[in-house]
Design an enzyme around this catalytic site. Structure first.
Site, PDB file in Angstrom:
ATOM      1  N   LYS A  11       0.722  -1.248  -0.108  1.00  0.00           N
ATOM      2  CA  LYS A  11      -0.029  -0.043   0.038  1.00  0.00           C
ATOM      3  C   LYS A  11       0.684   1.291  -0.024  1.00  0.00           C
ATOM      4  CE  LYS A  11      -4.053  -2.292   2.340  1.00  0.00           C
ATOM      5  NZ  LYS A  11      -5.019  -2.150   3.364  1.00  0.00           N
ATOM      6  N   TYR A  51     -12.199  -2.546  -4.155  1.00  0.00           N
ATOM      7  CA  TYR A  51     -12.781  -2.597  -2.889  1.00  0.00           C
ATOM      8  C   TYR A  51     -14.285  -2.802  -2.591  1.00  0.00           C
ATOM      9  CZ  TYR A  51      -8.381  -2.593  -0.198  1.00  0.00           C
ATOM     10  OH  TYR A  51      -7.191  -2.924   0.312  1.00  0.00           O
ATOM     11  N   ASN A 114      -2.004   0.243   6.452  1.00  0.00           N
ATOM     12  CA  ASN A 114      -1.765  -1.023   7.161  1.00  0.00           C
ATOM     13  C   ASN A 114      -0.842  -1.847   6.224  1.00  0.00           C
ATOM     14  OD1 ASN A 114      -3.664  -1.657   5.571  1.00  0.00           O
ATOM     15  ND2 ASN A 114      -4.803  -2.857   6.986  1.00  0.00           N
ATOM     16  N   HIS A 117      -2.214  -5.531   1.411  1.00  0.00           N
ATOM     17  CA  HIS A 117      -3.335  -6.251   1.165  1.00  0.00           C
ATOM     18  C   HIS A 117      -3.111  -7.668   0.730  1.00  0.00           C
ATOM     19  CE1 HIS A 117      -7.301  -7.224  -0.392  1.00  0.00           C
ATOM     20  NE2 HIS A 117      -6.474  -7.827  -1.494  1.00  0.00           N
ATOM     21  N   GLU A 128      -9.398 -10.747  -7.841  1.00  0.00           N
ATOM     22  CA  GLU A 128      -8.415  -9.560  -7.844  1.00  0.00           C
ATOM     23  C   GLU A 128      -7.335  -9.816  -8.533  1.00  0.00           C
ATOM     24  OE1 GLU A 128      -9.578  -8.924  -2.781  1.00  0.00           O
ATOM     25  OE2 GLU A 128      -7.584  -9.766  -3.471  1.00  0.00           O
TER      26      GLU A 128
HETATM   27  P1  RTP Z   1      -7.103  -5.786   3.093  1.00  0.00           P
HETATM   28  O1  RTP Z   1      -8.264  -6.465   2.495  1.00  0.00           O
HETATM   29  O2  RTP Z   1      -6.644  -4.521   2.594  1.00  0.00           O
HETATM   30  O3  RTP Z   1      -6.078  -7.081   2.830  1.00  0.00           O
HETATM   31  O4  RTP Z   1      -7.235  -5.979   4.571  1.00  0.00           O
HETATM   32  P2  RTP Z   1      -8.121  -7.110   5.418  1.00  0.00           P
HETATM   33  O5  RTP Z   1      -8.661  -7.953   4.810  1.00  0.00           O
HETATM   34  O6  RTP Z   1      -7.185  -7.254   6.791  1.00  0.00           O
HETATM   35  O7  RTP Z   1      -9.289  -6.234   6.166  1.00  0.00           O
HETATM   36  P3  RTP Z   1     -10.729  -5.677   5.415  1.00  0.00           P
HETATM   37  O8  RTP Z   1     -11.620  -5.930   6.494  1.00  0.00           O
HETATM   38  O9  RTP Z   1     -10.736  -6.379   4.052  1.00  0.00           O
HETATM   39  O10 RTP Z   1     -10.747  -4.084   5.160  1.00  0.00           O
HETATM   40  C1  RTP Z   1      -9.987  -3.533   4.012  1.00  0.00           C
HETATM   41  C2  RTP Z   1      -9.293  -2.491   4.590  1.00  0.00           C
HETATM   42  O11 RTP Z   1      -9.972  -1.381   5.030  1.00  0.00           O
HETATM   43  C3  RTP Z   1      -9.449  -0.819   6.181  1.00  0.00           C
HETATM   44  N1  RTP Z   1     -10.236  -0.713   7.366  1.00  0.00           N
HETATM   45  N2  RTP Z   1     -10.404   0.113   8.158  1.00  0.00           N
HETATM   46  N3  RTP Z   1     -11.343   1.801  10.317  1.00  0.00           N
HETATM   47  C4  RTP Z   1     -11.703   0.527  10.135  1.00  0.00           C
HETATM   48  O12 RTP Z   1     -12.364  -0.003  11.180  1.00  0.00           O
HETATM   49  C5  RTP Z   1     -11.277  -0.395   9.192  1.00  0.00           C
HETATM   50  N4  RTP Z   1     -11.549  -1.635   8.885  1.00  0.00           N
HETATM   51  C6  RTP Z   1     -10.860  -1.935   7.884  1.00  0.00           C
HETATM   52  C7  RTP Z   1      -7.869  -1.333   6.453  1.00  0.00           C
HETATM   53  O13 RTP Z   1      -6.960  -0.452   6.023  1.00  0.00           O
HETATM   54  C8  RTP Z   1      -8.129  -2.710   5.624  1.00  0.00           C
HETATM   55  O14 RTP Z   1      -7.083  -3.109   5.229  1.00  0.00           O
HETATM   56 MG    MG Z   2      -9.796  -7.811   3.025  1.00  0.00          MG
END
Ligand code: RTP
Ligand code: MG
Length: 141
Positions: A11, A51, A114, A117, A128
């Site tokens: 990212k 997304y 973070n 991804h 994806e």
């Molecule tokens: P990613 O898709 O980026 O690999 O991350 P992830 O699966 O660990 O998390 P996901 O639930 O898919 O959320 C996508 C991205 O959105 C941001 N996020 N912000 N503020 C919040 O509560 C929150 N929750 C998620 C994060 O940057 C996350 O990587």
């Molecule tokens: Mg995710």
């Protein structure tokens, strides 16, 4: 165990910190091979499309804003159990909750910024990967 492919994105925060190589080393030393890669500066439309599953979530606008704040490095990783292995290497979404030694624990600063991804299932990995790479741009073996 099955050989899988997964989509990884380094990212904008991590690209800006100049740690693409450090993150690539983690993939390579854990049996994940980079079989496609490119640097992309996502447009708002591209980030929203990528997304789209999160469109209704409260953090969606912030997520799109962050993902369009600078270039990202996008790659396809291939290896045994690649989807789960990459998620293990990444650590929890919130770096404060990520296990020590994971990419997010070591390099990420917040739940928004973070660092990485990774696809979370075979179905999302297929969608994806196709979002960024035609099969002619993926070089296996
Ligand atoms: P990613 O898709 O980026 O690999 O991350 P992830 O699966 O660990 O998390 P996901 O639930 O898919 O959320 C996508 C991205 O959105 C941001 N996020 N912000 N503020 C919040 O509560 C929150 N929750 C998620 C994060 O940057 C996350 O990587
Ligand atoms: Mg995710």
């Amino acid at each position: 165990m099955a050989i899988e492919r997964t989509l990884s994105i380094i990212k904008p925060d991590a690209v800006n910190k100049n740690i693409i190589g450090k993150i690539y080393s983690r993939f390579e030393s854990n049996g994940l091979k980079i079989v496609a890669a490119k640097m992309v500066y996502l447009s708002e439309r591209e980030a929203e499309g990528f997304y789209a599953v999160h469109r209704e979530r409260p953090f969606f606008r912030d997520l799109v804003k962050f993902m369009t704040s600078g270039p990202v490095m996008v790659q396809v990783l291939e290896g045994e159990n690649a989807i789960a292995k990459n998620r293990d290497l990444m650590g929890a979404t919130d770096p404060k909750k990520a296990a020590p030694g994971t990419i997010r624990a070591d390099f990420a600063s917040s739940i928004d910024a973070n660092a990485v991804h990774g696809s979370d299932s075979p179905e999302t990995a297929a969608v994806e990967i196709a979002y960024f790479f035609p099969s002619s741009e993926i070089y296996s073996r």
